[in-house]
Design a protein around this motif. Structure first.
Motif, mmCIF file in Angstrom:
data_model
loop_
_atom_site.group_PDB
_atom_site.id
_atom_site.type_symbol
_atom_site.label_atom_id
_atom_site.label_comp_id
_atom_site.label_asym_id
_atom_site.label_seq_id
_atom_site.Cartn_x
_atom_site.Cartn_y
_atom_site.Cartn_z
ATOM 1 N N HIS A 1 35.911 34.319 33.092
ATOM 2 C CA HIS A 1 36.543 34.819 32.026
ATOM 3 C C HIS A 1 35.590 35.772 31.097
ATOM 4 C CE1 HIS A 1 39.425 34.961 28.630
ATOM 5 N NE2 HIS A 1 38.576 34.767 27.755
ATOM 6 N N ALA A 2 36.066 36.796 30.670
ATOM 7 C CA ALA A 2 35.345 37.767 29.797
ATOM 8 C C ALA A 2 35.929 38.116 28.568
ATOM 9 C CB ALA A 2 35.058 38.933 30.735
ATOM 10 N N THR A 3 35.197 37.993 27.408
ATOM 11 C CA THR A 3 35.712 38.398 26.189
ATOM 12 C C THR A 3 34.840 39.765 25.877
ATOM 13 O OG1 THR A 3 35.838 36.147 25.579
ATOM 14 C CG2 THR A 3 35.619 37.820 23.680
ATOM 15 N N LEU A 4 35.730 40.822 25.552
ATOM 16 C CA LEU A 4 35.193 42.066 25.524
ATOM 17 C C LEU A 4 35.515 42.777 24.136
ATOM 18 C CD1 LEU A 4 35.913 43.217 29.088
ATOM 19 C CD2 LEU A 4 33.777 42.337 28.238
ATOM 20 N N ALA A 5 34.951 43.665 23.719
ATOM 21 C CA ALA A 5 35.225 44.770 22.782
ATOM 22 C C ALA A 5 35.816 45.914 23.203
ATOM 23 C CB ALA A 5 33.934 44.855 22.005
ATOM 24 N N TYR A 6 36.704 46.625 22.550
ATOM 25 C CA TYR A 6 37.246 48.014 23.228
ATOM 26 C C TYR A 6 36.133 48.992 23.786
ATOM 27 C CZ TYR A 6 39.829 52.364 23.349
ATOM 28 O OH TYR A 6 40.221 53.639 23.857
ATOM 29 N N GLY A 7 36.375 49.284 24.910
ATOM 30 C CA GLY A 7 35.362 50.252 25.720
ATOM 31 C C GLY A 7 34.405 49.746 26.460
ATOM 32 N N ASP A 8 34.435 48.238 26.310
ATOM 33 C CA ASP A 8 33.355 47.748 27.311
ATOM 34 C C ASP A 8 33.495 47.929 28.727
ATOM 35 O OD1 ASP A 8 31.859 46.787 25.001
ATOM 36 O OD2 ASP A 8 32.556 44.745 25.262
ATOM 37 N N LYS A 9 32.165 47.962 29.537
ATOM 38 C CA LYS A 9 32.345 48.098 30.856
ATOM 39 C C LYS A 9 32.094 46.752 31.503
ATOM 40 C CE LYS A 9 31.274 53.009 31.191
ATOM 41 N NZ LYS A 9 30.516 54.117 31.854
ATOM 42 N N MET B 1 49.159 39.105 52.845
ATOM 43 C CA MET B 1 48.580 37.964 53.489
ATOM 44 C C MET B 1 48.104 36.871 52.475
ATOM 45 S SD MET B 1 47.495 39.866 56.752
ATOM 46 C CE MET B 1 46.951 38.525 57.802
ATOM 47 N N SER B 2 47.462 37.506 51.223
ATOM 48 C CA SER B 2 46.823 36.375 50.313
ATOM 49 C C SER B 2 47.343 37.001 49.072
ATOM 50 C CB SER B 2 45.357 36.417 50.697
ATOM 51 O OG SER B 2 45.233 35.594 52.111
ATOM 52 N N ARG B 3 47.464 36.221 48.115
ATOM 53 C CA ARG B 3 47.624 36.326 46.618
ATOM 54 C C ARG B 3 46.685 35.519 45.763
ATOM 55 N NH1 ARG B 3 52.761 38.880 43.876
ATOM 56 N NH2 ARG B 3 52.674 37.852 41.841
ATOM 57 N N TYR B 4 46.184 36.013 44.839
ATOM 58 C CA TYR B 4 45.612 35.097 43.499
ATOM 59 C C TYR B 4 45.943 35.871 42.417
ATOM 60 C CZ TYR B 4 42.731 33.942 47.786
ATOM 61 O OH TYR B 4 42.305 33.760 49.056
ATOM 62 N N ASP B 5 46.909 35.010 41.639
ATOM 63 C CA ASP B 5 47.291 35.360 40.352
ATOM 64 C C ASP B 5 46.298 35.103 39.154
ATOM 65 O OD1 ASP B 5 49.908 36.557 41.223
ATOM 66 O OD2 ASP B 5 50.358 34.363 41.613
ATOM 67 N N GLU B 6 45.591 33.912 38.964
ATOM 68 C CA GLU B 6 44.942 33.710 37.706
ATOM 69 C C GLU B 6 43.605 33.271 37.987
ATOM 70 O OE1 GLU B 6 47.247 30.873 35.563
ATOM 71 O OE2 GLU B 6 49.008 32.134 35.481
ATOM 72 N N LEU B 7 43.101 34.106 38.864
ATOM 73 C CA LEU B 7 41.310 33.747 39.011
ATOM 74 C C LEU B 7 40.475 34.114 37.949
ATOM 75 C CD1 LEU B 7 40.577 34.704 42.940
ATOM 76 C CD2 LEU B 7 40.698 32.281 41.567
ATOM 77 N N LEU B 8 40.804 35.475 37.629
ATOM 78 C CA LEU B 8 40.224 36.077 36.454
ATOM 79 C C LEU B 8 41.058 36.446 35.351
ATOM 80 C CD1 LEU B 8 38.223 38.255 39.007
ATOM 81 C CD2 LEU B 8 37.383 36.346 38.196
ATOM 82 N N SER B 9 40.304 36.368 33.811
ATOM 83 C CA SER B 9 40.981 36.760 32.770
ATOM 84 C C SER B 9 40.064 37.724 31.885
ATOM 85 C CB SER B 9 41.588 35.621 32.044
ATOM 86 O OG SER B 9 40.608 34.688 31.645
ATOM 87 N N ILE B 10 40.857 38.508 31.236
ATOM 88 C CA ILE B 10 39.890 39.274 30.071
ATOM 89 C C ILE B 10 40.733 39.171 28.733
ATOM 90 C CG2 ILE B 10 39.239 41.591 29.262
ATOM 91 C CD1 ILE B 10 39.658 42.401 32.526
ATOM 92 N N GLU B 11 39.667 38.821 27.869
ATOM 93 C CA GLU B 11 40.405 38.742 26.415
ATOM 94 C C GLU B 11 39.728 40.031 25.392
ATOM 95 O OE1 GLU B 11 40.739 35.929 22.446
ATOM 96 O OE2 GLU B 11 39.622 35.267 24.008
ATOM 97 N N MET B 12 40.509 40.949 25.159
ATOM 98 C CA MET B 12 40.111 42.118 24.195
ATOM 99 C C MET B 12 40.219 41.593 22.771
ATOM 100 S SD MET B 12 39.476 44.184 26.864
ATOM 101 C CE MET B 12 38.937 45.552 25.548
ATOM 102 N N VAL B 13 39.255 41.779 22.043
ATOM 103 C CA VAL B 13 38.842 41.265 20.655
ATOM 104 C C VAL B 13 39.387 42.253 19.514
ATOM 105 C CG1 VAL B 13 37.618 39.206 21.314
ATOM 106 C CG2 VAL B 13 36.559 41.326 20.390
#
Length: 409
Positions: free
Chosen positions: A290-298, A375-387
């Motif tokens: 899980h990543a918490t980011l500001a606008y424009g972050d890489k 053949m494989s599907r992963y829905d919620e492995l990763l998430s991003i929060e833009m603050v």
């Protein structure tokens, strides 16, 4: 508002029209005296088909339930019983309040009557008085948007005009329960957008919704619970994302079997995966899952792909999903030939509005777009929060590439 208890429906398929008439008469006359003979006679000339088998669920006031499943799973039969247009073989379906059912739009119209006459006829059937219909008539006509055709016989209408008028009548009767069965898949794009907006408006007033459709995005958007039917039985019920994941697993398992790929699909909590072609690990560089980011972050995304079987034209598809389950965009990335585990790094430039976004990963065999098999599907492995709140920079969820400048005229 809706309470379904031990509901079952069995259709009787007769061998010939004569047997459909003759056998029930014989059974009625001789059934009590010779019950074994009557049962044998029915079994010889009639084939029972179980459309629904012991269905149980409830929908509270203001709640919204989405029902999904493959074609032939019993969805439409269930809705017809709840709407009162079909009788159950066993069990019962109790519905409180006024019901508006968008099942087969226009099926109740008299082709010889004008559109206006059919509006009054259908609205009366739905329980409105003449005064109530008069009060809503202008709004119905404006929503249908069929112009002068409102005063012409319905038999002169196109299918699209028929759908618009039927939908307009149903959604303007102020229903307590709204039943929708694939009705939004007809009509042009403009009508579909208008219909979706109207349904959203109705739901805000506290109307109970029962929604059936193959549009999984609409199920996520409108429903807070979902139910999966398969071969007339409830396979899973719960949150829409969980039920949709189970549905997709069933669909893709059938597709993999039909394609003859010779691999086994296994269900897991984040989706499903093919043995020998799956994701071994996925994380953000130095940030975990899980990543918490500001606008424009890489952001650097690291995905370890495990491939120990031969796959024709393997691709990894990376999608960005918003909090309502709507796909914002994605990328198809070709997977090179290798055996074992190889790491993919994806660099993201995060320019999204404030909110939480998920990253969906799919592994597919794609000789062409049309022949793509997941053949494989992963829905919620990763998430991003833009603050950052960046509504002053652009509209929507992410900016569109464009150049704008003023010139003197």
């Amino acid at each position: 508002m809706i309470h379904v208890t031990n509901l079952s429906k069995t259709y009787l398929i007769w061998k010939t029209p004569f047997s459909r008439l003759f056998v029930p008469l014989v059974v009625r006359v001789l059934g009590k005296l010779f019950p074994r003979y009557a049962k044998k006679l029915i079994g010889e000339y009639c084939q029972p088909v179980q459309a629904l088998n012991n269905i149980n669920f409830s929908v509270a006031t203001g709640d919204s339930l989405g029902i999904i499943g493959l074609n032939g799973s019993g969805k439409s039969t269930l809705l017809q019983i709840i709407a009162g247009t079909l009788q159950a073989t066993q069990g019962c379906a109790e519905v409180k309040g006024r019901v508006a059912a968008l099942l087969e739009l226009g099926s109740g119209f008299d082709p010889e009557f004008t559109g206006r006459e059919n509006v009054f006829l259908n609205a009366s059937i739905l329980g409105l008085s003449q005064t109530e219909i008069q009060e809503r008539y202008e709004a119905i006509v404006a929503f249908a948007d069929i112009g002068d055709f409102i005063n012409r016989p319905v038999k002169t209408y196109s299918s699209g005009m028929m759908v618009r008028l039927a939908f307009a009548v149903q959604v303007h009767v102020d229903p307590d329960v709204l039943i929708v069965d694939e009705a939004l898949s007809v009509g042009d794009a403009r009508f579909q957008a208008k219909a979706l907006a109207k349904i959203e408006e109705i739901l805000k007033r506290g109307t109970t919704l029962l929604f059936v459709g193959h549009d999984l995005s609409a199920v996520r958007a409108f429903c807070n619970r979902a139910l999966l039917l398969d071969k007339g039985q409830v396979v899973k019920s719960g949150l829409p994302d969980d039920v949709i994941a189970e549905y997709l697993f069933i669909v893709q398992k059938d597709r993999v079997d039909e394609a003859g790929l010779g691999v086994a699909l296994e269900r897991h909590e984040k989706g499903f995966a093919a043995t020998g072609f799956d994701v071994a690990a996925a994380q953000f560089l130095n940030m975990g899952q899980h990543a918490t980011l500001a606008y424009g972050d890489k952001l650097a995304l690291l995905i370890d792909v495990n491939k120990t079987i031969a796959v024709e034209c393997p691709f990894l598809i990376l999608d960005i999903i918003d909090s309502r389950g709507m796909q914002l965009g994605g990328r198809r990335i070709a997977i090179p030939e290798f055996e074992g585990v190889r790491r993919l790094q994806v660099d993201l430039h995060c320019i999204y509005q404030k909110g939480i976004y998920r990253i969906r990963i799919r592994l597919v065999s794609a000789p062409s777009i049309e022949l793509t098999v997941m053949m494989s599907r992963y829905d919620e492995l990763l998430s991003i929060e833009m603050v950052d709140d960046v509504r002053d920079k652009f509209t929507g969820l992410f900016p569109l590439p464009m150049d704008a400048h003023w010139e003197e005229k």
